[in-house]
Motif scaffolding. Sequence first.
Motif, PDB file in Angstrom:
ATOM      1  N   ARG A   4      72.810 -34.459  68.406  1.00 44.77           N
ATOM      2  CA  ARG A   4      73.850 -35.354  67.465  1.00 44.77           C
ATOM      3  C   ARG A   4      74.936 -35.547  67.925  1.00 44.77           C
ATOM      4  NH1 ARG A   4      71.346 -35.161  62.405  1.00 44.77           N
ATOM      5  NH2 ARG A   4      69.738 -33.651  62.067  1.00 44.77           N
ATOM      6  N   TRP A   5      75.906 -36.678  67.778  1.00 45.28           N
ATOM      7  CA  TRP A   5      76.976 -37.080  68.549  1.00 45.28           C
ATOM      8  C   TRP A   5      77.985 -36.435  68.259  1.00 45.28           C
ATOM      9  CZ3 TRP A   5      81.677 -37.929  66.178  1.00 45.28           C
ATOM     10  CH2 TRP A   5      81.697 -37.973  64.703  1.00 45.28           C
ATOM     11  N   TYR A   6      78.030 -35.592  67.195  1.00 43.70           N
ATOM     12  CA  TYR A   6      79.236 -34.541  67.023  1.00 43.70           C
ATOM     13  C   TYR A   6      79.368 -33.300  67.924  1.00 43.70           C
ATOM     14  CZ  TYR A   6      76.357 -33.356  63.313  1.00 43.70           C
ATOM     15  OH  TYR A   6      75.116 -33.349  62.403  1.00 43.70           O
ATOM     16  N   TYR A   7      78.010 -32.883  68.101  1.00 50.98           N
ATOM     17  CA  TYR A   7      77.770 -31.908  69.130  1.00 50.98           C
ATOM     18  C   TYR A   7      77.830 -32.362  70.536  1.00 50.98           C
ATOM     19  CZ  TYR A   7      75.658 -29.131  65.284  1.00 50.98           C
ATOM     20  OH  TYR A   7      75.355 -28.216  64.126  1.00 50.98           O
ATOM     21  N   ALA A   8      77.588 -33.723  70.798  1.00 53.23           N
ATOM     22  CA  ALA A   8      77.438 -34.134  72.212  1.00 53.23           C
ATOM     23  C   ALA A   8      79.123 -34.077  72.533  1.00 53.23           C
ATOM     24  CB  ALA A   8      77.036 -35.472  72.596  1.00 53.23           C
ATOM     25  N   LEU A   9      79.828 -34.957  71.791  1.00 54.23           N
ATOM     26  CA  LEU A   9      81.442 -35.075  71.929  1.00 54.23           C
ATOM     27  C   LEU A   9      82.059 -33.689  72.026  1.00 54.23           C
ATOM     28  CD1 LEU A   9      83.673 -37.137  72.067  1.00 54.23           C
ATOM     29  CD2 LEU A   9      83.696 -37.145  69.732  1.00 54.23           C
ATOM     30  N   GLY A  10      81.943 -32.780  71.184  1.00 55.65           N
ATOM     31  CA  GLY A  10      82.546 -31.441  71.178  1.00 55.65           C
ATOM     32  C   GLY A  10      82.321 -30.611  72.247  1.00 55.65           C
ATOM     33  N   LEU A  11      80.913 -30.644  72.778  1.00 54.84           N
ATOM     34  CA  LEU A  11      80.609 -29.907  73.934  1.00 54.84           C
ATOM     35  C   LEU A  11      81.277 -30.442  75.212  1.00 54.84           C
ATOM     36  CD1 LEU A  11      79.148 -27.532  75.308  1.00 54.84           C
ATOM     37  CD2 LEU A  11      76.904 -29.273  75.399  1.00 54.84           C
ATOM     38  N   SER A  12      81.251 -31.875  75.361  1.00 55.50           N
ATOM     39  CA  SER A  12      81.844 -32.549  76.479  1.00 55.50           C
ATOM     40  C   SER A  12      83.493 -32.276  76.474  1.00 55.50           C
ATOM     41  CB  SER A  12      81.682 -33.836  76.446  1.00 55.50           C
ATOM     42  OG  SER A  12      82.324 -34.727  75.232  1.00 55.50           O
ATOM     43  N   LEU A  13      84.115 -32.127  75.330  1.00 55.68           N
ATOM     44  CA  LEU A  13      85.474 -31.876  75.301  1.00 55.68           C
ATOM     45  C   LEU A  13      85.605 -30.363  75.716  1.00 55.68           C
ATOM     46  CD1 LEU A  13      86.438 -33.617  71.971  1.00 55.68           C
ATOM     47  CD2 LEU A  13      87.049 -34.327  74.391  1.00 55.68           C
ATOM     48  N   LEU A  14      84.948 -29.633  75.376  1.00 58.33           N
ATOM     49  CA  LEU A  14      85.111 -28.180  75.866  1.00 58.33           C
ATOM     50  C   LEU A  14      84.684 -28.063  77.453  1.00 58.33           C
ATOM     51  CD1 LEU A  14      85.417 -24.971  75.033  1.00 58.33           C
ATOM     52  CD2 LEU A  14      82.911 -25.223  74.747  1.00 58.33           C
ATOM     53  N   ILE A  15      83.796 -28.910  77.846  1.00 62.97           N
ATOM     54  CA  ILE A  15      83.440 -28.684  79.320  1.00 62.97           C
ATOM     55  C   ILE A  15      84.970 -29.280  80.305  1.00 62.97           C
ATOM     56  CG2 ILE A  15      82.185 -29.701  81.099  1.00 62.97           C
ATOM     57  CD1 ILE A  15      79.662 -29.441  79.197  1.00 62.97           C
ATOM     58  N   ALA A  16      85.320 -30.236  79.429  1.00 53.51           N
ATOM     59  CA  ALA A  16      86.740 -31.063  80.230  1.00 53.51           C
ATOM     60  C   ALA A  16      87.646 -29.949  80.289  1.00 53.51           C
ATOM     61  CB  ALA A  16      86.730 -32.276  79.564  1.00 53.51           C
ATOM     62  N   LEU A  17      87.952 -29.037  78.957  1.00 54.89           N
ATOM     63  CA  LEU A  17      89.068 -28.280  78.895  1.00 54.89           C
ATOM     64  C   LEU A  17      88.676 -26.978  79.950  1.00 54.89           C
ATOM     65  CD1 LEU A  17      89.793 -28.251  75.262  1.00 54.89           C
ATOM     66  CD2 LEU A  17      91.070 -29.066  77.023  1.00 54.89           C
ATOM     67  N   LEU A  18      87.528 -26.500  80.227  1.00 59.05           N
ATOM     68  CA  LEU A  18      87.218 -25.452  80.884  1.00 59.05           C
ATOM     69  C   LEU A  18      87.309 -26.350  82.647  1.00 59.05           C
ATOM     70  CD1 LEU A  18      83.960 -24.161  79.449  1.00 59.05           C
ATOM     71  CD2 LEU A  18      86.057 -23.057  79.505  1.00 59.05           C
ATOM     72  N   GLY A  19      87.141 -27.269  82.728  1.00 60.65           N
ATOM     73  CA  GLY A  19      87.367 -27.787  84.112  1.00 60.65           C
ATOM     74  C   GLY A  19      88.947 -27.837  84.338  1.00 60.65           C
ATOM     75  N   THR A  20      89.640 -27.948  83.338  1.00 58.98           N
ATOM     76  CA  THR A  20      91.206 -27.899  83.679  1.00 58.98           C
ATOM     77  C   THR A  20      91.497 -26.565  83.949  1.00 58.98           C
ATOM     78  OG1 THR A  20      91.932 -28.161  81.621  1.00 58.98           O
ATOM     79  CG2 THR A  20      91.521 -30.141  82.478  1.00 58.98           C
ATOM     80  N   TYR A  21      90.903 -25.900  83.093  1.00 58.43           N
ATOM     81  CA  TYR A  21      91.257 -24.139  83.370  1.00 58.43           C
ATOM     82  C   TYR A  21      90.793 -23.526  84.544  1.00 58.43           C
ATOM     83  CZ  TYR A  21      91.297 -19.278  82.117  1.00 58.43           C
ATOM     84  OH  TYR A  21      91.623 -17.925  82.385  1.00 58.43           O
ATOM     85  N   ALA A  22      89.646 -23.725  84.907  1.00 55.63           N
ATOM     86  CA  ALA A  22      89.211 -22.975  86.078  1.00 55.63           C
ATOM     87  C   ALA A  22      89.522 -23.837  87.319  1.00 55.63           C
ATOM     88  CB  ALA A  22      87.881 -22.636  85.970  1.00 55.63           C
ATOM     89  N   GLU A  23      89.424 -23.060  88.666  1.00 60.01           N
ATOM     90  CA  GLU A  23      89.221 -23.783  89.931  1.00 60.01           C
ATOM     91  C   GLU A  23      88.026 -23.801  90.188  1.00 60.01           C
ATOM     92  OE1 GLU A  23      92.022 -22.305  92.567  1.00 60.01           O
ATOM     93  OE2 GLU A  23      93.745 -22.064  90.882  1.00 60.01           O
TER      94      GLU A  23
END
Length: 485
Positions: free
Chosen positions: A177-196
């Motif tokens: 579902r679109w809201y799961y896809a959008l929410g998960l992609s945002l979480l992955i993006a934030l993890l990408g900015t947090y971790a090296e």
Amino acid sequence: MTLPTGAAGTAAGTSAEASAGISAGTSAGTSGGKPAGTSAGTPAGKPAGDAARDPFFDNAKLLAMVLVVTGHAWQPLKDSQAVWAGYLFVYTFHMPVFILLAGYFSRSFRFTPRQVKRLIGGVLVPYVVFETVYTLYGNAVDDRGNDISLITPWYLTWFLIALFVWRLTAPVWLAVRWYYALGLSLLIALLGTYAEVGAVLNLDRVLQFLPFFVIGLLMRPAHWDLLRSARARAVAVPVLAGAAVTAYWAHGRMTTEWAVRSKSWDQLGVSWPTGLAMSVALLVCSLALSAAFLACVPRRRTWFTVLGAGTLCAYLLHGLIIRTAAWEGWYERPFWHTPVGQLVVTALAVALALTLTSPPVRRLFRPVMEPRLDWAFHSERRHRPAGEEEPRPRPRPRGDGEPQPDGKPQPDRESRPRRDPEPDSARADRSGAAGAASQDGPADGPQAAPGAAPEDGNAPATQDRVDTGARRDRPAAGTPVRERP
């Protein structure tokens, strides 16, 4: 605005069949850069396939590519506050625009053999070629001493390997579902900015830009219609102007590395609360500026629309020229750091982008940008499931008077002998002889209602049935026959 989970493929554009997101075909009838045909009503004198392509997407790609080339040309001139502000402003949205378009044209990717072949030929092969070229060229001109490593993209080739990874994941995002896809992609993006995550496959940018690709996957033609409305254009101008003023004000208060999205919060020297707030704010600003930019893109065909099909050439080739200028010290002359010199550099960058997207340049580099890999792949027949026969073409119905397979002409319908309908009594007799008669008629199927048209369709529907006495199966003597009421 609702973002429904989607099915692939609309008339507005295609998808995964195109070579890359920056050169994605915008026609459902376009394949591998060649038009599949024109639709009815195409004006004479226009190139084939123009009626099937939406000029809006070609215009958007061309204008965004001009910003990409200009931004790279400005990089050595960031000692000027005006150039620095322009660099931050452009980098905030020019790659998100490309990634949105790449996501939108990846909606039909389903791992079919044809799509996999085009993904490898249009994305992976150019990545391997230009990653090798940039490494060897940098070693020869700038004595960089780099080894050829296809798992660590250098300079601008990161986008190709990122697109390769994103497109492979497209079926996964479209399956939820679109809201799961959008929410998960945002979480992955934030993890990408947090971790090296390191330089392998340039995963920092792959993760941080992922939400734009997913949003592009979830967009539908109705959403593009909203962006192209008059109301959206009226709002876009003040949004872009306000962002440019804000970028000028931000000089000395932040670094442009935030917009490049290649470093973590630790590498940028901020704590996690500041890093989280900056990442979310930058994502919102990038989406707003991308929407404002797309709202200002011309919707009609212009003189530069045809250049939108060659953006992959400009993207991969302009870096060689701009890097040469930087390595050879051409930017060290004081003139280029004056306002007039900066305007000249900007004009040269625009001219370079238009030249590298021209049809002659695209034709020259087509063997590298759009290689034909038929020799490396099985034909599509080899991918048919085991035991499934190849579909045979259905024979075309022949009209009156057309030759039959034996060479003889088929008689006209009017000259064919008419077959009289079988009387009801004959049907009843046959059913009685078989011992399966009932009060309502035979049990093996419904009878034709009185007054119905016969099989050949020649007799009128109201023709009366006449008992001619022609009975093929006569019942035995003494056998009772029940007539239909």
